[in-house]
Design a protein around this motif. Sequence first.
Motif, short mmCIF file in Angstrom:
data_model
loop_
_atom_site.label_atom_id
_atom_site.label_comp_id
_atom_site.label_asym_id
_atom_site.label_seq_id
_atom_site.Cartn_x
_atom_site.Cartn_y
_atom_site.Cartn_z
N THR A 1 84.49 -35.63 10.30
CA THR A 1 83.88 -35.86 11.60
C THR A 1 82.54 -36.53 11.35
O THR A 1 81.73 -36.03 10.57
CB THR A 1 83.70 -34.53 12.36
N GLU B 1 80.92 -34.41 8.33
CA GLU B 1 81.39 -33.04 8.21
C GLU B 1 82.88 -33.05 7.90
O GLU B 1 83.69 -33.45 8.75
CB GLU B 1 81.15 -32.27 9.51
N LEU C 1 75.73 -38.07 9.93
CA LEU C 1 76.17 -36.75 9.48
C LEU C 1 77.68 -36.79 9.28
O LEU C 1 78.42 -37.18 10.19
CB LEU C 1 75.80 -35.69 10.51
#
Length: 157
Positions: free
Chosen positions: A125, A114, A112
Amino acid sequence: MKKVFGLFFIYFSLFLYVSCGNFLSNNDDFVKKLREETAYMNAPDVDTVVFVESASQGRLITNPDIKKKGYPFELSFFVEKDFPGKFDRWVVYEDYTYGKENKEINDASIILLEPVEDPTYEKVTVTVFDEKKKLTIVPHCIMNPSVQVQVEQKYQG
Protein backbone atom coordinates in the motif's frame (compact mmCIF):
# COMPACT_ATOMS: atom_id res chain seq x y z
CA MET A 1 -58.02 26.83 -11.77
CA LYS A 2 -54.98 29.07 -11.52
CA LYS A 3 -55.42 29.15 -7.77
CA VAL A 4 -55.47 25.33 -7.54
CA PHE A 5 -52.41 25.05 -9.78
CA GLY A 6 -50.62 27.72 -7.73
CA LEU A 7 -51.42 25.95 -4.45
CA PHE A 8 -50.35 22.62 -5.93
CA PHE A 9 -47.07 24.14 -7.08
CA ILE A 10 -46.43 25.71 -3.65
CA TYR A 11 -47.19 22.44 -1.81
CA PHE A 12 -45.09 20.42 -4.24
CA SER A 13 -42.14 22.85 -3.88
CA LEU A 14 -42.50 22.77 -0.09
CA PHE A 15 -42.62 18.95 -0.19
CA LEU A 16 -39.43 18.78 -2.27
CA TYR A 17 -37.67 21.26 0.00
CA VAL A 18 -38.60 19.35 3.18
CA SER A 19 -37.87 15.96 1.63
CA CYS A 20 -34.48 17.06 0.36
CA GLY A 21 -33.66 18.63 3.74
CA ASN A 22 -34.65 15.43 5.55
CA PHE A 23 -32.77 13.31 3.06
CA LEU A 24 -29.51 15.20 3.58
CA SER A 25 -29.83 15.77 7.34
CA ASN A 26 -30.96 12.23 8.26
CA ASN A 27 -28.39 10.46 6.15
CA ASP A 28 -25.08 11.30 7.82
CA ASP A 29 -23.30 8.44 6.04
CA PHE A 30 -24.31 9.83 2.66
CA VAL A 31 -23.10 13.32 3.54
CA LYS A 32 -19.85 11.96 4.99
CA LYS A 33 -19.22 9.84 1.88
CA LEU A 34 -20.01 12.82 -0.35
CA ARG A 35 -17.49 15.00 1.54
CA GLU A 36 -14.83 12.27 1.37
CA GLU A 37 -15.31 11.81 -2.37
CA THR A 38 -15.17 15.57 -2.93
CA ALA A 39 -11.96 15.86 -0.89
CA TYR A 40 -10.42 12.97 -2.87
CA MET A 41 -11.33 14.52 -6.22
CA ASN A 42 -9.93 17.90 -5.11
CA ALA A 43 -6.63 16.41 -3.87
CA PRO A 44 -3.69 17.04 -6.21
CA ASP A 45 -2.58 14.21 -8.49
CA VAL A 46 0.88 12.77 -7.88
CA ASP A 47 3.32 11.98 -10.66
CA THR A 48 4.14 8.39 -9.77
CA VAL A 49 5.20 5.80 -12.32
CA VAL A 50 5.33 2.08 -11.58
CA PHE A 51 7.09 -0.38 -13.84
CA VAL A 52 8.96 -3.67 -13.94
CA GLU A 53 12.61 -3.50 -15.04
CA SER A 54 12.36 -6.75 -17.02
CA ALA A 55 9.30 -8.64 -18.26
CA SER A 56 11.08 -11.91 -17.43
CA GLN A 57 10.91 -11.01 -13.71
CA GLY A 58 7.15 -10.71 -13.53
CA ARG A 59 4.24 -8.39 -14.13
CA LEU A 60 2.21 -5.76 -12.32
CA ILE A 61 -1.25 -6.97 -11.34
CA THR A 62 -2.64 -3.72 -9.92
CA ASN A 63 -1.48 -0.22 -10.76
CA PRO A 64 -4.17 2.46 -10.54
CA ASP A 65 -4.23 5.17 -13.20
CA ILE A 66 -5.12 7.96 -10.78
CA LYS A 67 -2.97 8.51 -7.71
CA LYS A 68 -3.76 11.33 -5.28
CA LYS A 69 -1.64 13.07 -2.64
CA GLY A 70 -2.28 11.63 0.83
CA TYR A 71 -4.59 8.83 -0.39
CA PRO A 72 -3.28 5.25 -0.30
CA PHE A 73 -3.32 3.04 -3.37
CA GLU A 74 -2.31 -0.60 -3.75
CA LEU A 75 0.28 -2.16 -6.04
CA SER A 76 0.59 -5.87 -6.74
CA PHE A 77 3.42 -7.71 -8.47
CA PHE A 78 3.48 -11.32 -9.65
CA VAL A 79 6.88 -13.04 -9.98
CA GLU A 80 7.08 -15.27 -13.05
CA LYS A 81 7.45 -18.97 -12.21
CA ASP A 82 10.38 -19.47 -14.59
CA PHE A 83 12.29 -16.42 -13.28
CA PRO A 84 15.54 -17.67 -11.67
CA GLY A 85 15.25 -15.30 -8.75
CA LYS A 86 12.85 -13.86 -6.23
CA PHE A 87 11.16 -10.64 -5.20
CA ASP A 88 13.33 -8.61 -2.83
CA ARG A 89 11.50 -5.35 -2.06
CA TRP A 90 9.75 -2.31 -3.51
CA VAL A 91 12.18 0.50 -4.38
CA VAL A 92 11.30 4.18 -4.86
CA TYR A 93 13.41 6.51 -7.00
CA GLU A 94 13.19 10.21 -7.77
CA ASP A 95 13.78 11.23 -11.40
CA TYR A 96 14.45 7.63 -12.48
CA THR A 97 16.39 6.94 -15.67
CA TYR A 98 16.52 3.34 -16.89
CA GLY A 99 20.01 1.88 -17.06
CA LYS A 100 21.64 4.60 -14.95
CA GLU A 101 22.56 4.95 -11.30
CA ASN A 102 19.46 6.32 -9.56
CA LYS A 103 18.97 7.72 -6.08
CA GLU A 104 16.71 5.63 -3.87
CA ILE A 105 14.25 7.46 -1.60
CA ASN A 106 13.52 6.27 1.94
CA ASP A 107 11.88 9.43 3.27
CA ALA A 108 8.51 8.84 4.99
CA SER A 109 7.59 12.51 4.57
CA ILE A 110 7.61 11.96 0.79
CA ILE A 111 6.23 8.43 0.40
CA LEU A 112 5.11 5.61 2.68
CA LEU A 113 5.19 1.94 1.67
CA GLU A 114 3.30 -0.56 3.79
CA PRO A 115 3.58 -4.26 2.82
CA VAL A 116 0.35 -6.26 2.59
CA GLU A 117 0.38 -9.97 3.39
CA ASP A 118 -0.72 -12.00 0.38
CA PRO A 119 0.40 -15.55 -0.46
CA THR A 120 -0.14 -15.08 -4.21
CA TYR A 121 1.30 -11.64 -5.02
CA GLU A 122 3.80 -9.16 -3.65
CA LYS A 123 1.55 -6.33 -2.49
CA VAL A 124 2.19 -2.92 -1.01
CA THR A 125 0.00 0.00 0.00
CA VAL A 126 1.54 3.29 -1.16
CA THR A 127 0.77 6.79 0.12
CA VAL A 128 2.49 9.75 -1.52
CA PHE A 129 2.75 12.97 0.50
CA ASP A 130 4.71 15.21 -1.90
CA GLU A 131 2.98 15.92 -5.21
CA LYS A 132 5.92 17.97 -6.53
CA LYS A 133 8.33 15.06 -6.88
CA LYS A 134 8.34 12.68 -9.84
CA LEU A 135 8.59 9.25 -8.25
CA THR A 136 9.18 5.85 -9.80
CA ILE A 137 8.32 2.66 -7.93
CA VAL A 138 10.01 -0.54 -9.04
CA PRO A 139 9.54 -4.08 -7.72
CA HIS A 140 13.17 -5.10 -7.17
CA CYS A 141 14.03 -8.73 -7.83
CA ILE A 142 17.30 -10.51 -7.17
CA MET A 143 18.75 -13.52 -8.90
CA ASN A 144 19.13 -16.76 -6.98
CA PRO A 145 22.78 -17.66 -6.46
CA SER A 146 23.93 -20.36 -8.83
CA VAL A 147 27.06 -22.38 -9.33
CA GLN A 148 28.28 -23.31 -12.76
CA VAL A 149 30.37 -26.42 -12.99
CA GLN A 150 32.44 -27.19 -16.02
CA VAL A 151 33.64 -30.73 -16.43
CA GLU A 152 36.64 -31.24 -18.64
CA GLN A 153 37.59 -34.68 -19.76
CA LYS A 154 41.21 -35.18 -20.66
CA TYR A 155 42.21 -37.91 -23.03
CA GLN A 156 45.00 -40.12 -21.87
CA GLY A 157 46.17 -42.51 -24.43
